[in-house]
Scaffold this motif. Structure first.
Motif, PDB file in Angstrom:
ATOM      1  N   GLN A  43      16.878   0.575 -71.834  1.00 38.36           N
ATOM      2  CA  GLN A  43      16.313  -0.085 -73.009  1.00 38.36           C
ATOM      3  C   GLN A  43      15.303   0.817 -73.699  1.00 38.36           C
ATOM      4  O   GLN A  43      14.464   1.428 -73.041  1.00 38.36           O
ATOM      5  N   PRO A  44      15.388   0.918 -75.012  1.00 41.49           N
ATOM      6  CA  PRO A  44      14.475   1.799 -75.739  1.00 41.49           C
ATOM      7  C   PRO A  44      13.063   1.214 -75.791  1.00 41.49           C
ATOM      8  O   PRO A  44      12.874  -0.001 -75.675  1.00 41.49           O
ATOM      9  N   SER A  45      12.111   2.078 -75.972  1.00 37.65           N
ATOM     10  CA  SER A  45      10.716   1.651 -76.139  1.00 37.65           C
ATOM     11  C   SER A  45      10.247   1.804 -77.571  1.00 37.65           C
ATOM     12  O   SER A  45       9.121   1.464 -77.906  1.00 37.65           O
ATOM     13  N   SER A  46      11.141   2.311 -78.442  1.00 31.17           N
ATOM     14  CA  SER A  46      10.797   2.485 -79.854  1.00 31.17           C
ATOM     15  C   SER A  46      12.081   2.729 -80.629  1.00 31.17           C
ATOM     16  O   SER A  46      13.173   2.845 -80.054  1.00 31.17           O
ATOM     17  N   LEU A  47      11.936   2.802 -81.939  1.00 30.05           N
ATOM     18  CA  LEU A  47      13.054   3.160 -82.804  1.00 30.05           C
ATOM     19  C   LEU A  47      13.024   4.669 -83.000  1.00 30.05           C
ATOM     20  O   LEU A  47      12.000   5.226 -83.404  1.00 30.05           O
ATOM     21  N   ALA A  48      14.139   5.316 -82.737  1.00 26.46           N
ATOM     22  CA  ALA A  48      14.131   6.780 -82.714  1.00 26.46           C
ATOM     23  C   ALA A  48      14.462   7.405 -84.058  1.00 26.46           C
ATOM     24  O   ALA A  48      13.851   8.395 -84.457  1.00 26.46           O
ATOM     25  N   ALA A  49      15.431   6.857 -84.768  1.00 27.91           N
ATOM     26  CA  ALA A  49      15.947   7.530 -85.954  1.00 27.91           C
ATOM     27  C   ALA A  49      15.831   6.643 -87.191  1.00 27.91           C
ATOM     28  O   ALA A  49      15.781   5.413 -87.103  1.00 27.91           O
ATOM     29  N   VAL A  50      15.809   7.291 -88.348  1.00 28.64           N
ATOM     30  CA  VAL A  50      15.768   6.589 -89.628  1.00 28.64           C
ATOM     31  C   VAL A  50      16.948   5.631 -89.735  1.00 28.64           C
ATOM     32  O   VAL A  50      18.078   5.971 -89.376  1.00 28.64           O
ATOM     33  N   ARG A  51      16.677   4.423 -90.188  1.00 30.43           N
ATOM     34  CA  ARG A  51      17.658   3.363 -90.419  1.00 30.43           C
ATOM     35  C   ARG A  51      18.205   2.765 -89.121  1.00 30.43           C
ATOM     36  O   ARG A  51      19.182   2.014 -89.167  1.00 30.43           O
ATOM     37  N   ASP A  52      17.605   3.057 -87.973  1.00 30.74           N
ATOM     38  CA  ASP A  52      17.967   2.342 -86.757  1.00 30.74           C
ATOM     39  C   ASP A  52      17.606   0.872 -86.922  1.00 30.74           C
ATOM     40  O   ASP A  52      16.604   0.519 -87.559  1.00 30.74           O
ATOM     41  N   LEU A  53      18.420  -0.011 -86.326  1.00 33.81           N
ATOM     42  CA  LEU A  53      18.215  -1.458 -86.391  1.00 33.81           C
ATOM     43  C   LEU A  53      18.404  -2.046 -84.998  1.00 33.81           C
ATOM     44  O   LEU A  53      19.443  -1.827 -84.370  1.00 33.81           O
ATOM     45  N   HIS A  54      17.400  -2.750 -84.507  1.00 32.30           N
ATOM     46  CA  HIS A  54      17.472  -3.412 -83.213  1.00 32.30           C
ATOM     47  C   HIS A  54      17.194  -4.901 -83.391  1.00 32.30           C
ATOM     48  O   HIS A  54      16.181  -5.280 -83.991  1.00 32.30           O
ATOM     49  N   ILE A  55      18.090  -5.735 -82.884  1.00 35.51           N
ATOM     50  CA  ILE A  55      17.908  -7.186 -82.904  1.00 35.51           C
ATOM     51  C   ILE A  55      17.801  -7.661 -81.464  1.00 35.51           C
ATOM     52  O   ILE A  55      18.724  -7.433 -80.665  1.00 35.51           O
ATOM     53  N   ARG A  56      16.692  -8.306 -81.108  1.00 35.64           N
ATOM     54  CA  ARG A  56      16.484  -8.759 -79.731  1.00 35.64           C
ATOM     55  C   ARG A  56      16.150 -10.251 -79.739  1.00 35.64           C
ATOM     56  O   ARG A  56      15.310 -10.703 -80.533  1.00 35.64           O
ATOM     57  N   LEU A  57      16.801 -10.985 -78.841  1.00 32.61           N
ATOM     58  CA  LEU A  57      16.714 -12.433 -78.829  1.00 32.61           C
ATOM     59  C   LEU A  57      16.336 -12.923 -77.441  1.00 32.61           C
ATOM     60  O   LEU A  57      16.797 -12.381 -76.427  1.00 32.61           O
ATOM     61  N   CYS A  58      15.518 -13.954 -77.399  1.00 32.92           N
ATOM     62  CA  CYS A  58      15.210 -14.680 -76.166  1.00 32.92           C
ATOM     63  C   CYS A  58      15.869 -16.049 -76.301  1.00 32.92           C
ATOM     64  O   CYS A  58      15.494 -16.834 -77.184  1.00 32.92           O
ATOM     65  N   CYS A  59      16.844 -16.342 -75.438  1.00 35.10           N
ATOM     66  CA  CYS A  59      17.741 -17.473 -75.672  1.00 35.10           C
ATOM     67  C   CYS A  59      17.859 -18.389 -74.462  1.00 35.10           C
ATOM     68  O   CYS A  59      17.707 -17.951 -73.317  1.00 35.10           O
ATOM     69  N   VAL A  60      18.187 -19.623 -74.735  1.00 29.70           N
ATOM     70  CA  VAL A  60      18.616 -20.583 -73.720  1.00 29.70           C
ATOM     71  C   VAL A  60      20.058 -20.967 -74.039  1.00 29.70           C
ATOM     72  O   VAL A  60      20.362 -21.393 -75.162  1.00 29.70           O
ATOM     73  N   ILE A  61      20.945 -20.767 -73.067  1.00 30.33           N
ATOM     74  CA  ILE A  61      22.353 -21.115 -73.286  1.00 30.33           C
ATOM     75  C   ILE A  61      22.481 -22.631 -73.398  1.00 30.33           C
ATOM     76  O   ILE A  61      21.954 -23.372 -72.569  1.00 30.33           O
ATOM     77  N   THR A  62      23.182 -23.096 -74.419  1.00 27.87           N
ATOM     78  CA  THR A  62      23.380 -24.532 -74.626  1.00 27.87           C
ATOM     79  C   THR A  62      24.834 -24.956 -74.443  1.00 27.87           C
ATOM     80  O   THR A  62      25.115 -26.140 -74.284  1.00 27.87           O
ATOM     81  N   ASP A  63      25.765 -23.991 -74.481  1.00 27.31           N
ATOM     82  CA  ASP A  63      27.175 -24.339 -74.298  1.00 27.31           C
ATOM     83  C   ASP A  63      27.954 -23.054 -74.057  1.00 27.31           C
ATOM     84  O   ASP A  63      27.547 -21.967 -74.494  1.00 27.31           O
ATOM     85  N   ILE A  64      29.065 -23.185 -73.352  1.00 29.04           N
ATOM     86  CA  ILE A  64      29.984 -22.067 -73.148  1.00 29.04           C
ATOM     87  C   ILE A  64      31.393 -22.575 -73.404  1.00 29.04           C
ATOM     88  O   ILE A  64      31.824 -23.558 -72.792  1.00 29.04           O
ATOM     89  N   SER A  65      32.112 -21.921 -74.305  1.00 27.89           N
ATOM     90  CA  SER A  65      33.494 -22.301 -74.593  1.00 27.89           C
ATOM     91  C   SER A  65      34.400 -21.115 -74.325  1.00 27.89           C
ATOM     92  O   SER A  65      34.002 -19.953 -74.512  1.00 27.89           O
ATOM     93  N   VAL A  66      35.613 -21.403 -73.888  1.00 29.70           N
ATOM     94  CA  VAL A  66      36.575 -20.366 -73.514  1.00 29.70           C
ATOM     95  C   VAL A  66      37.694 -20.336 -74.553  1.00 29.70           C
ATOM     96  O   VAL A  66      38.206 -21.376 -74.976  1.00 29.70           O
ATOM     97  N   GLY A  67      38.072 -19.122 -74.971  1.00 28.71           N
ATOM     98  CA  GLY A  67      39.146 -18.972 -75.953  1.00 28.71           C
ATOM     99  C   GLY A  67      39.656 -17.554 -75.920  1.00 28.71           C
ATOM    100  O   GLY A  67      39.703 -16.922 -74.860  1.00 28.71           O
ATOM    101  N   GLY A  68      40.018 -17.055 -77.098  1.00 26.68           N
ATOM    102  CA  GLY A  68      40.491 -15.685 -77.189  1.00 26.68           C
ATOM    103  C   GLY A  68      41.877 -15.589 -77.758  1.00 26.68           C
ATOM    104  O   GLY A  68      42.633 -16.567 -77.803  1.00 26.68           O
ATOM    105  N   ASP A  69      42.249 -14.385 -78.227  1.00 33.34           N
ATOM    106  CA  ASP A  69      43.584 -14.117 -78.755  1.00 33.34           C
ATOM    107  C   ASP A  69      44.479 -13.528 -77.677  1.00 33.34           C
ATOM    108  O   ASP A  69      45.534 -14.066 -77.351  1.00 33.34           O
TER     109      ASP A  69
END
Length: 450
Positions: free
Chosen positions: A373-399
């Motif tokens: 896991q990075p401790s900073s953004l290294a390069a211009v235009r880098d984008l990091h999205i980090r979420l703290c989540c609680v799972i509320t449902d799991i569904s199974v599917g796929g092609d």
């Protein structure tokens, strides 16, 4: 009569520093918190009286030049996408040709007066009785666009509000725990430019985002959408002279966009710090914010108040996980903790952590293995999205291969009443240049660590 081609429309997005006094429609003075446009659509004009003056008010919206910005801008100043300390862009590459809804409330009051059809007043003192009235106006707008770092930061500020921060070339949108005031700190004006000469372009003035969404899948790049409600809709804006006497700027930022196949995604199995690299088929994140309006005895809002936020989303990954990690069995066990028993009461819920990294140099870690896991953004235009989540449902599917879609709620993980261990949502970005890319947002700290 000229034919108007929809493909010729251009959109622009301009932000003003608040909080504003929603009842102040004055112009020609030194007020910093007057609304951007009066009820009749005229832009307000204020300045500090200096030479050259620093302008406040709606007349400065979409103006391509500005006084030098080296830090946080003052109340009433306009914020765009900076290209230097004194130049900004406002263009927004929206999908489709969205228009504004006037939001005028129509009030009908049936009465028993022997008439087969309701009546409307004739405009004279003797025949003004009516069964239909115009009420308050809450104009709205919805837009979708493919973001760059610059445009994502600008639009996101109107939803994250006091969670918006910049420190040198570090940009950040983050959920806050407490202390966010009800008066919006950042309000936007959105332009639909429909011609270069006539006064027929349209502006949704002084609007606030009440929803904010990000999504991507294997056939669609990262896309942002937002819904806005504003104070007044201007329908006779002249895009050739309306920006402080100059043409409104609609230049778009042509920086990097973000495809899902360029993303390195990682998910934890519970609260453990270790996150495992996992292939992702689709991702979505949706935030909503309670927004209230008071009209009193006026037809336009006399205050706009922002309230609590809620976040939810989903991510689709292989049913079997990868390696020995993130299998459907493991994730279902985390979900099942929502059930109450003597060892794990219903108030004990284990969150997971989801990270999406768009980095010029991908983080180390093979699929199924722990990511570095990075401790900073290294390069211009880098984008990091980090979420703290609680799972509320799991569904199974796929092609072809079976997949599992984890539905979740994003919540701040707390260490005390006011201290956040992990933010529900943290979006970190790196600007092109520390000095030339100062937006002017409040906040000297954009600490990367969760």
């Amino acid at each position: 009569m000229a034919i108007h081609a929809l493909w010729d429309d251009q959109y622009a997005f301009s932000v003003r520093k608040g909080p504003l006094d929603w009842t102040d429609q004055t112009t020609g003075g030194t007020a910093t918190d007057a609304v951007s446009h009066q009820d009749d659509g005229d832009a307000t004009q204020h300045d500090d009286g200096a030479t050259p003056p620093v302008e406040f008010g709606g007349d400065q919206h979409f103006a391509a030049t500005r006084p030098a910005v080296t830090g946080s801008v003052a109340l009433g100043r306009v914020i765009g996408m900076p290209t230097s300390t004194t130049a900004v862009n406002f263009g927004m590459p929206v999908t489709g040709n969205p228009d504004f809804a006037s939001g005028v409330e129509i009030i009908e009051t049936p009465v028993a007066d022997g008439q087969v059809v309701g009546r409307v007043g004739g405009g004279a003192a003797g025949n003004d009785q009516s069964n239909i009235f115009r009420g308050g106006s809450s104009p709205t707008f919805s837009m979708e666009f493919v973001p760059t770092v610059q445009s994502l930061m600008l639009v996101g500020s109107t939803f994250f509000q006091e969670g918006t921060a910049q420190e040198a070339d570090k940009l950040q949108l983050r959920t806050v725990a407490a202390g966010q005031v009800s008066d919006p700190l950042y309000v936007a004006s959105v332009l639909r430019k429909m011609s270069t000469s006539a006064a027929d372009s349209r502006i949704l003035s002084d609007c606030v985002a009440n929803s904010f969404s990000l999504s991507a899948d294997r056939s669609t790049p990262l896309t942002c959408s937002a819904d806005f409600t504003g104070r007044v809709l201007v329908t006779d804006y002249n895009a050739s002279t309306g920006a402080a006497g100059s043409a409104a700027d609609t230049t778009i930022d042509i920086g990097r966009n973000y495809a899902l196949h360029d993303c390195k995604a990682a998910i934890s199995e519970g609260t453990a710090a270790t996150q495992y690299v996992i292939p992702v088929d689709a991702f979505s994140l949706n935030g909503s914010m309670e927004t209230g309006y008071t009209f009193y005895n006026q037809t336009t809002p006399q205050s706009i108040l922002t309230g609590p936020q809620s976040w939810e989303g989903s991510i689709t990954i292989p049913l079997a996980g990868r390696g020995s990690q993130l299998s459907n069995i493991a994730m279902s066990r985390i979900l099942s903790q929502l059930g109450s028993n003597s060892a794990s009461p219903s108030g004990t819920v284990t969150p997971i952590h989801i990270s999406l990294y768009w980095s010029a140099t991908p983080n180390a870690g093979d699929i199924g293995a722990a990511i570095t896991q990075p401790s900073s953004l290294a390069a211009v235009r880098d984008l990091h999205i980090r979420l703290c989540c609680v799972i509320t449902d799991i569904s199974v599917g796929g092609d072809s291969e079976a997949t599992q879609t984890l539905s979740f709620r994003c919540l701040n993980q707390m260490t005390s009443v006011s201290d956040v261990a992990r933010n529900a949502v943290s979006i970190d970005m790196k600007a092109d240049h520390a000095a030339n890319n100062m937006f002017g947002f409040t906040g000297a700290s954009a600490t990367y660590g969760m």
